[in-house]
Design a protein around this motif. Structure first.
Motif, PDB file in Angstrom:
ATOM      1  N   VAL A   1     -23.640   3.479  86.505  1.00  0.00           N
ATOM      2  CA  VAL A   1     -24.223   2.024  86.154  1.00  0.00           C
ATOM      3  C   VAL A   1     -24.236   1.403  87.674  1.00  0.00           C
TER       4      VAL A   1
ATOM      5  N   PRO B   1     -22.871  18.269  78.697  1.00  0.00           N
ATOM      6  CA  PRO B   1     -23.494  19.646  78.867  1.00  0.00           C
ATOM      7  C   PRO B   1     -24.639  19.639  80.000  1.00  0.00           C
TER       8      PRO B   1
ATOM      9  N   GLU C   1     -25.489  16.923  72.527  1.00  0.00           N
ATOM     10  CA  GLU C   1     -25.049  16.340  73.510  1.00  0.00           C
ATOM     11  C   GLU C   1     -26.182  15.829  74.564  1.00  0.00           C
TER      12      GLU C   1
ATOM     13  N   PHE D   1     -23.212   5.427  74.214  1.00  0.00           N
ATOM     14  CA  PHE D   1     -22.880   6.680  74.674  1.00  0.00           C
ATOM     15  C   PHE D   1     -21.293   6.920  74.157  1.00  0.00           C
ATOM     16  N   ILE D   2     -20.426   6.093  74.172  1.00  0.00           N
ATOM     17  CA  ILE D   2     -19.139   6.092  73.716  1.00  0.00           C
ATOM     18  C   ILE D   2     -18.947   6.638  72.307  1.00  0.00           C
TER      19      ILE D   2
ATOM     20  N   LEU E   1     -19.084   6.425  83.596  1.00  0.00           N
ATOM     21  CA  LEU E   1     -20.391   5.630  83.235  1.00  0.00           C
ATOM     22  C   LEU E   1     -20.665   4.336  84.044  1.00  0.00           C
TER      23      LEU E   1
ATOM     24  N   ILE F   1     -23.340   1.579  77.406  1.00  0.00           N
ATOM     25  CA  ILE F   1     -22.026   2.471  77.208  1.00  0.00           C
ATOM     26  C   ILE F   1     -21.434   2.454  75.884  1.00  0.00           C
TER      27      ILE F   1
ATOM     28  N   TYR G   1     -29.436   7.279  77.007  1.00  0.00           N
ATOM     29  CA  TYR G   1     -28.371   6.425  77.734  1.00  0.00           C
ATOM     30  C   TYR G   1     -29.184   5.793  79.136  1.00  0.00           C
ATOM     31  N   PHE G   2     -29.822   6.461  79.927  1.00  0.00           N
ATOM     32  CA  PHE G   2     -30.677   5.972  80.828  1.00  0.00           C
ATOM     33  C   PHE G   2     -31.762   5.219  80.482  1.00  0.00           C
TER      34      PHE G   2
ATOM     35  N   HIS H   1     -26.310  -3.009  79.877  1.00  0.00           N
ATOM     36  CA  HIS H   1     -25.265  -2.241  80.389  1.00  0.00           C
ATOM     37  C   HIS H   1     -24.194  -2.018  79.157  1.00  0.00           C
TER      38      HIS H   1
ATOM     39  N   LEU I   1     -15.209   8.713  79.797  1.00  0.00           N
ATOM     40  CA  LEU I   1     -16.617   8.625  79.868  1.00  0.00           C
ATOM     41  C   LEU I   1     -16.800   7.119  80.158  1.00  0.00           C
ATOM     42  N   PHE I   2     -16.254   6.248  79.812  1.00  0.00           N
ATOM     43  CA  PHE I   2     -16.196   4.972  80.217  1.00  0.00           C
ATOM     44  C   PHE I   2     -16.305   4.320  81.753  1.00  0.00           C
TER      45      PHE I   2
ATOM     46  N   ALA J   1     -13.860  10.825  75.762  1.00  0.00           N
ATOM     47  CA  ALA J   1     -14.338   9.467  75.528  1.00  0.00           C
ATOM     48  C   ALA J   1     -13.997   8.320  76.374  1.00  0.00           C
TER      49      ALA J   1
ATOM     50  N   LEU K   1     -17.490  14.990  70.067  1.00  0.00           N
ATOM     51  CA  LEU K   1     -16.388  15.813  70.462  1.00  0.00           C
ATOM     52  C   LEU K   1     -15.436  16.151  69.145  1.00  0.00           C
ATOM     53  N   LEU K   2     -15.336  15.342  68.378  1.00  0.00           N
ATOM     54  CA  LEU K   2     -14.659  15.739  66.955  1.00  0.00           C
ATOM     55  C   LEU K   2     -15.505  16.872  66.315  1.00  0.00           C
TER      56      LEU K   2
ATOM     57  N   GLN L   1     -20.543   9.905  71.815  1.00  0.00           N
ATOM     58  CA  GLN L   1     -19.680  11.090  72.394  1.00  0.00           C
ATOM     59  C   GLN L   1     -18.428  11.466  72.018  1.00  0.00           C
ATOM     60  N   LEU L   2     -17.713  10.527  71.409  1.00  0.00           N
ATOM     61  CA  LEU L   2     -16.292  10.930  70.875  1.00  0.00           C
ATOM     62  C   LEU L   2     -16.738  11.619  69.508  1.00  0.00           C
TER      63      LEU L   2
ATOM     64  N   ASP M   1     -30.021   1.950  79.467  1.00  0.00           N
ATOM     65  CA  ASP M   1     -29.378   1.254  80.878  1.00  0.00           C
ATOM     66  C   ASP M   1     -30.298   0.845  81.680  1.00  0.00           C
TER      67      ASP M   1
ATOM     68  N   ILE N   1     -27.771  11.747  77.145  1.00  0.00           N
ATOM     69  CA  ILE N   1     -27.743  11.239  78.531  1.00  0.00           C
ATOM     70  C   ILE N   1     -29.166  10.520  78.974  1.00  0.00           C
TER      71      ILE N   1
ATOM     72  N   ALA O   1     -10.157  15.334  72.962  1.00  0.00           N
ATOM     73  CA  ALA O   1     -11.339  14.861  72.630  1.00  0.00           C
ATOM     74  C   ALA O   1     -11.486  13.090  72.728  1.00  0.00           C
TER      75      ALA O   1
END
Lengths: 526, 476
Positions: free
Chosen positions: B425, B382, A70, A96-97, B421, A93, A77-78, A89, B417-418, B414, A104-105, A100-101, A81, A74, B410
Motif C-alpha cells: 500500500v 500464486p 488465489e 484480502f485477509i 500488504l 486489506i 485487491y489492487f 485501504h 499478509l497484513f 494470513a 489456505l484452509l 486468503q486465510l 486499493d 491480487i 495457514a
C-alpha cells in the motif's frame, strides 16, 4: 505430482462463464469515464480478475482450482486499493485477509484429500474426476469438508463470515463492486456445488441442516441490516448478503428444485445487483455522494435513471415476471419440502426485501428534493448497459427453462446418496420374472451413469447382465481399473469386467467401487 | 586424499583460493572494480567446480566432510546468493562513504566458504569450524562501515550473542562426546537409534546444540539479535545474514536432524514443535508492529524459519524436497527485497524508513514492481516462487499428519499478509509532495534484481524443471 491443466465445461460452468463475460462488459462500461488515473494498469487488473474467475469456473484439477482461486484476489485487491473510495485501504486489506486465510484452509483440505486418495489407491493426483468417490472415514470427510466450506462460505458470504463484504463492496470502484457482487461471490456458491458437496456427499448431508440455518440467517440478517443503511452502496451490498443466503439455502436443501433455484439466483443476483451498483456509481459520479439522506426527488431531475432504478429495485425484491422471483420461488419450494420451518422463515425475508427496496427508491428518487441537485440523465452508453441487463432479467423471469435445463445435468449428480437408494429400491421392487429382463420405466429418467449401481442391486444375475449389455452402449464416462491402473475409458464391452476381477468407477456421477460383478460367474453372461 | 577427493572439494577450494587472491590483489593494487571482478570470477569458478563434483556424489572426504547431492545443491544456492550480494554491494559501496572497499569481498567469500563447509559437514568439528568461519566473517561485515555507529552497535551485538551461543553449542557437543565418545553425526544417529531411548546426557547435549543452531536461525526465543542486526547492517550484508547464514545452518540441521529419529522421539519432537509455533506466531506478531522495513523483514524471516521447521519436522521423503524448494524461494525473495532497499539507499544511511518507499510506484515503477513481487512472494501468493515453496511445506506437513503445525502455518500466512500488504500500500500511495532524490540505479544491481525477478516468476509459473532437479535430492 499429479497436477495438470484440466479444464472442462458443463451446463453449470457455461452459465457462469457467460455471466462472467457479460458482467465483464458491463464493468468496462461502468469504468468508461470514471477511471482517469493509471488507465492501463486498471484494465490490466480488470482483465486479470476476469481471467481468474473464468478459470475458477472451468478448472477440474484441484491444484489448478486453488491456484486460480488465489490468482483472482491480487488484481481485485489492487482494484479496491488503488481506485476505490475514501476508506479503501482498510477494506482492501480486510477483503484480502479473509479470503486468503479461508483459501489456505481449503488448500489444507485439498492436500488432505490428495494424500488420502494417494494412500488408498496409490495414485497421487489432484484430478477432480479421479478424486470423486475417494473412500474416506466419516471423521476425515467432515474435517476436509470444513476446510472447503471455510473458503466457500467466506466467499459466498454466509453470515458470521460476511463482515468483509459491506466494506469491500462499498469502497470498491463501481466496476469492482459489479465484479465482486456479480462474480466473485458466485465462485463461492460454484465451489460448494462443484467441489464441496460432490467430493464429500455424506459429510455434506450431515452439514446440510447447519448450512441451511446459516442460509436462513443470512437472508434475514442481510435484509434487516440493509433496511438500516444510509449509504446507497452499502445498502446494495447488504442485499447481496440476503440474496446469497437463498443460494446457500438452495444448495444445501439438496433437491433438484432448490438447487436449480440456487443457480438461477446466482445469475439473477449477478445481473440485478450489478445493475444497482452501476446505477449507484453513475449517481455518485454526478453528485459525488452516496448518502441517501441528501438525495430525494431525483426522479424529476433524472427520470430515465429513476425508472431504471425502480425496475432493478423491483427485481431485487423478487417481483414476479423477473428472474429473481423464479429463483427465490424455486429455492423456497425446494427448501419447504426438506424443512418447512426453514422455508417459512426464509420466506419472511422477502417482506424485508420489499421494505429495503422500496425505501431505497423512496429516499433517493421519490419524495421532495432535499438539495437542489442539477445533473445529467443517463447517457446512451449507460442506458445500453442497463437495458441489456434488464432484458436478461426479463428473459430469465418469463422463460427460465433454457437456463434451468443447462444446469440440470450437473445438479442431478449432486443428489444425496439417500435419494438415490430410495429410487433404487423403487426400481428393484418391481415384479420380475426370473431370466427375463425388465427395464423399469423410471429408468429413462435416471441419468445414464446411475445405471450401473442399479445393475448391481438387481437380484437375478442373468437379468442384471442382459440389462447391463443393453445399457453399456449408453453409458459413457466409465473407466475400467485393472489392479490400480487405468486401462480404458469410454465405451466398453460388458464382458470386459465380467471375465476378470475389475473395479468399475463411474466418473460421471462419482458412484464408485462397484466390484460386485466379480461374484458373477463368467459363464452367466451368455 | 586422492584426486577424486580434491575434485569433490573443488567448490570449497575455489572459494578459499579466490579469497586469498582478492586479498593479495587488494594489497598490491587497490581497485574496487578489480575486486568485484575477481570475486565474481571466483564464484563462477566455484560454480563450475560444483558441476564437476556432481557426478562424484556421495563421497566422504576425510571424516569431516560428506559431499553429497544436498550438500552440493545448498553450496550452489549459496554461491548464487553470494554472487547476487556481490553485484548488489558494488553499487551500494560506491554510494556509501566507506574508505576501503576491497576487503569487503574477501569477507563475503569467507562467509560463503564457511557456509559451504557447514552444508557439507558430517562431524561436529567441521560443524563448529564452518559456523565460526561464517560468524567471524559476518561480525566484520556487519560492522564494515566503521564510521557508522549503528553498524558498530549491530556488529558488537552480533559478536556477543553469537559468542554466547557458540559456548552453548560447544557445551552441548561436549556432553554428546562424553556420552558417546564420538563427534560423528552418523555414529550419533546409530547410538540414538540403537537404544530404546537416548540417555539424559545425549538429550541435554543435543538440546544445547540446538540452542546454537536456533540462534543462527533466529528461532524464537533465540531471535532477539535479529532485528537490531538487520537494521544496523548494510542492506547487502543483511541479505547475506538472512540468506547464506541461515540457509547453511538449515542445510546442516537437515542432515543433523535427518540422522536423529525426531518424529519418534517425543521430547525432541515437542521441542521443535514449540520452536516452530513460537517462531511463526511471535515473528509475525512483532512484524506487525514494525515501521522500519529492515526490521520488518527481520521479523518476517523469523516467521519463515518457523515455516521451514514444519517441513523439517514432517520428515520422510517429502522433507528434503520441501526444504530445498522453500529455501530456494526464500533466497530469491529475500535477496530481492534487501536488494531493493540497497539500491534505494542514499549516501550515509539505508532506505529503510517508510517514507523512503512511499509512492515509489509513481517515481520508480520498475523498482516498485520488483519490490511488490518480492513481497507477494514472501506472502506466498500464486505465480511467485513463495507460493510453490509454501505449497511444498504444507504438503509435507499434511502428508505426515502434522495438522496443528499446518494450521498454524495457514493462520500465520494470513497474519503475514497484513504487513506485506501494508508495505505494498505504501508503495502505491500517491507520491509525497516533495519526492526525495533517489540515487541512480547501478547497472550491476539492476542486472541482479532483474535476474532475481525472472527467477521468482519462473519458479512460480513453470517450476517443473526445477522440481526435476529437486527430485534428485530426494532419497530413493
Amino acid at each position: 505430482m499429479g497436477i495438470q491443466a484440466h479444464f472442462a465445461v458443463d451446463g453449470l460452468s457455461l452459465l457462469l462463464v457467460l455471466l462472467t463475460g457479460f458482467l465483464g462488459l458491463m464493468a468496462v462500461a461502468a469504468s468508461w469515464t470514471v477511471i482517469r488515473a493509471r488507465v492501463g494498469f486498471y484494465y490490466f487488473n480488470l482483465l486479470l480478475v476476469l481471467a481468474g474467475i473464468t478459470g475458477v469456473f472451468l478448472a477440474l484439477d484441484l491444484f489448478l482450482f486453488y491456484f486460480l482461486w488465489e490468482l483472482m484476489l491480487i488484481p481485485m485487491y489492487f482494484l479496491i486499493d488503488l481506485w476505490g473510495h475514501e476508506r479503501r485501504h482498510a477494506a482492501a486489506i480486510k477483503f484480502f485477509i479473509f479470503t486468503q486465510l479461508s483459501g489456505l484452509l481449503m488448500l489444507l483440505s485439498i492436500l488432505g484429500l490428495y494424500f488420502a486418495h494417494g494412500r488408498s489407491t496409490g495414485v497421487y493426483t489432484f484430478d477432480y474426476p479421479q478424486l470423486l468417490g475417494t473412500t474416506l472415514s466419516p471423521a476425515a470427510a467432515r474435517w476436509l469438508l470444513l476446510g472447503f466450506a471455510a473458503a466457500f462460505l467466506v466467499k459466498l458470504p454466509a453470515v458470521p463470515f460476511h463482515t468483509w463484504l459491506p466494506d469491500a463492496h462499498t469502497e470498491a470502484p463501481t466496476a469492482g463492486s459489479i465484479i465482486l457482487a456479480g462474480l466473485l461471490l458466485k465462485t463461492g456458491a460454484y465451489g460448494l456445488l462443484r467441489f464441496a458437496v460432490p467430493l464429500f456427499p455424506g459429510a455434506a448431508a450431515q452439514f446440510a441442516p447447519a448450512a441451511m440455518l446459516l442460509g436462513v440467517l443470512g437472508i434475514l440478517y442481510g435484509a434487516v441490516l440493509a433496511c438500516a443503511q444510509t449509504d446507497f452502496k452499502r445498502l446494495v451490498a447488504y442485499t447481496s448478503v440476503s440474496h446469497l443466503g437463498f443460494v446457500l439455502l438452495g444448495i444445501f436443501a439438496g433437491n433438484l428444485l432448490a438447487q436449480q433455484g440456487a443457480v438461477l439466483q446466482m445469475i439473477c443476483h449477478g445481473l440485478s445487483t450489478g445493475a444497482l451498483f452501476l446505477l449507484v456509481g453513475a449517481l455518485d459520479e454526478r453528485i459525488h455522494t452516496r448518502d441517501l439522506r441528501r438525495m430525494g426527488g431525483l426522479w424529476a431531475v433524472v427520470p430515465r435513471m429513476g425508472a431504471v432504478a425502480l425496475f432493478f429495485a423491483l427485481a431485487s425484491l423478487g417481483l414476479p415476471g423477473l428472474g429473481n422471483f423464479v429463483a427465490e420461488f424455486l429455492v423456497l419450494l425446494g427448501a419447504f419440502q426438506v424443512s418447512a420451518v426453514a422455508g417459512v422463515v426464509a420466506a419472511t425475508g422477502l417482506i424485508a426485501a420489499t421494505v429495503y427496496a422500496l425505501w431505497m427508491i423512496q429516499q433517493s428518487f421519490h419524495g421532495t428534493a432535499r438539495e437542489a441537485w442539477k445533473l445529467a440523465d443517463l447517457n446512451a452508453r449507460e442506458m445500453a448497459a442497463l437495458l441489456a441487463m434488464a432484458a436478461a432479467l426479463l428473459w430469465l423471469g418469463l422463460y427460465p427453462q433454457p437456463a434451468l435445463d443447462a444446469a440440470a445435468p450437473a445438479l442431478e449428480r449432486l443428489e444425496r446418496p439417500g435419494d438415490f437408494e430410495q429410487k433404487l429400491t423403487k426400481v428393484t421392487k418391481q415384479p420380475q420374472a426370473p431370466g427375463c429382463c425388465l427395464i423399469p420405466s423410471s429408468f429413462t429418467s435416471l441419468p445414464s451413469c446411475k445405471i450401473l449401481p442399479l445393475i448391481a442391486a438387481l437380484p437375478v444375475p442373468a437379468a442384471a447382465l442382459s440389462l447391463a449389455e443393453k445399457i453399456s452402449s449408453r453409458c459413457e464416462g466409465l473407466t475400467i481399473w485393472k489392479s490400480g491402473k487405468r486401462e480404458r475409458r469410454g465405451r466398453f464391452s460388458f464382458h470386459d469386467f465380467v471375465s476378470s476381477k475389475l473395479t468399475l468407477l463411474c466418473f460421471d456421477c462419482g458412484y464408485a467401487a462397484l466390484n460386485s460383478f466379480a461374484a458373477i460367474p463368467p459363464g452367466g453372461a451368455r | 586424499m586422492n584426486g577424486g577427493d580434491l575434485l569433490a572439494l573443488g567448490p570449497l577450494i575455489a572459494l578459499g583460493l579466490t579469497a586469498v587472491v582478492v586479498m593479495l590483489a587488494a594489497a598490491f593494487c587497490r581497485n574496487h572494480r578489480l575486486a568485484v571482478a575477481l570475486t565474481l570470477a571466483g564464484l563462477t569458478a566455484a560454480g563450475v567446480a560444483l558441476v564437476c563434483a556432481w557426478p562424484l556424489t556421495p563421497r566422504q572426504v576425510t571424516p569431516l566432510l560428506l559431499i553429497d547431492r544436498p550438500a552440493l545443491f545448498y553450496t550452489g544456492l549459496m554461491l548464487a546468493a553470494a554472487l547476487v550480494v556481490t553485484l548488489l554491494s558494488h553499487g551500494y559501496l560506491e554510494q556509501q562513504p566507506i574508505g576501503r572497499r576491497e576487503e569487503y569481498y574477501v569477507l563475503v567469500l569467507t562467509t560463503t566458504l564457511g557456509a559451504g563447509v557447514l552444508a557439507a559437514s558430517a562431524h561436529f568439528a567441521s560443524f563448529f569450524l564452518g559456523l565460526e568461519l561464517l560468524s567471524v566473517s559476518l561480525f566484520a561485515l556487519v560492522a564494515y562501515p566503521r564510521t557508522n555507529p549503528l553498524c558498530i552497535e549491530a556488529g558488537i551485538k552480533y559478536l556477543v550473542l553469537a559468542g554466547t551461543s557458540s559456548a552453548f553449542l560447544l557445551f552441548g557437543v561436549g556432553l554428546v562426546y562424553a556420552a558417546l565418545g564420538t563427534l560423528d553425526f552418523a555414529r550419533l544417529a546409530a547410538a540414538a537409534a540403537g537404544g530404546a531411548a537416548p540417555g539424559l546426557l545425549i538429550l541435554a547435549g543435543v538440546s544445547l546444540t540446538l540452542v546454537g543452531i536456533g540462534f543462527k536461525l533466529s528461532l524464537v526465543p533465540f531471535h532477539l539479535w535479529a532485528p537490531d542486526v538487520y537494521q544496523g547492517a548494510p542492506a547487502p550484508v543483511a541479505a547475506l545474514v538472512a540468506t547464506v547464514s541461515k540457509g547453511a545452518v538449515f542445510a546442516l540441521l537437515l542432515r543433523y536432524v535427518g540422522q536423529l529419529p525426531v518424529s519418534q522421539h517425543a521430547a525432541l519432537f515437542t521441542m521443535f514443535t514449540v520452536l516452530a509455533i513460537a517462531s511463526m506466531f511471535i515473528g509475525n506478531w512483532l512484524a506487525l508492529l514494525q515501521q522500519n522495513v529492515k526490521r520488518l523483514l527481520a521479523y518476517s524471516s523469523i516467521a519463515h524459519m518457523g515455516y521451514l521447521l514444519v517441513a523439517l519436522l514432517a520428515g520422510g521423503r517429502w522433507a528434503p524436497a520441501a526444504v530445498a524448494v522453500y529455501l530456494t524461494a526464500y533466497f530469491v525473495t529475500t535477496l530481492g527485497a534487501f536488494g531493493v532497499v540497497a539500491v534505494l539507499s542514499p549516501r550515509g544511511r539505508d532506505a529503510d524508513a517508510p517514507e523512503d518507499i512511499l509512492g515509489l510506484a509513481w517515481r520508480r515503477p520498475w523498482l516498485a514492481g520488483v519490490f511488490t513481487l518480492m513481497l507477494l512472494s514472501l506472502a506466498g501468493i500464486p505465480l511467485t516462487a513463495g507460493f510453490v515453496g509454501k505449497f511444498f511445506v504444507l504438503a509435507a506437513g499434511v502428508n505426515s499428519n502434522l495438522w496443528l503445525l499446518a494450521a498454524a502455518l495457514a493462520v500465520n500466512s494470513a497474519i503475514g499478509l497484513f504487513y506485506y500488504l501494508r508495505l505494498i500500500v505504501l508503495l502505491f500511495r500517491q507520491p509525497a509532495p516533495a519526492p526525495a532524490a533517489t540515487p541512480p540505479l547501478p547497472r550491476l544491481a539492476a542486472a541482479a534484481l532483474g535476474a532475481l525477478t525472472l527467477a521468482l516468476l519462473w519458479l512460480g509459473v513453470y517450476p517443473a524443471p526445477f522440481l526435476q532437479l529437486i527430485r534428485m535430492l530426494m532419497p530413493d
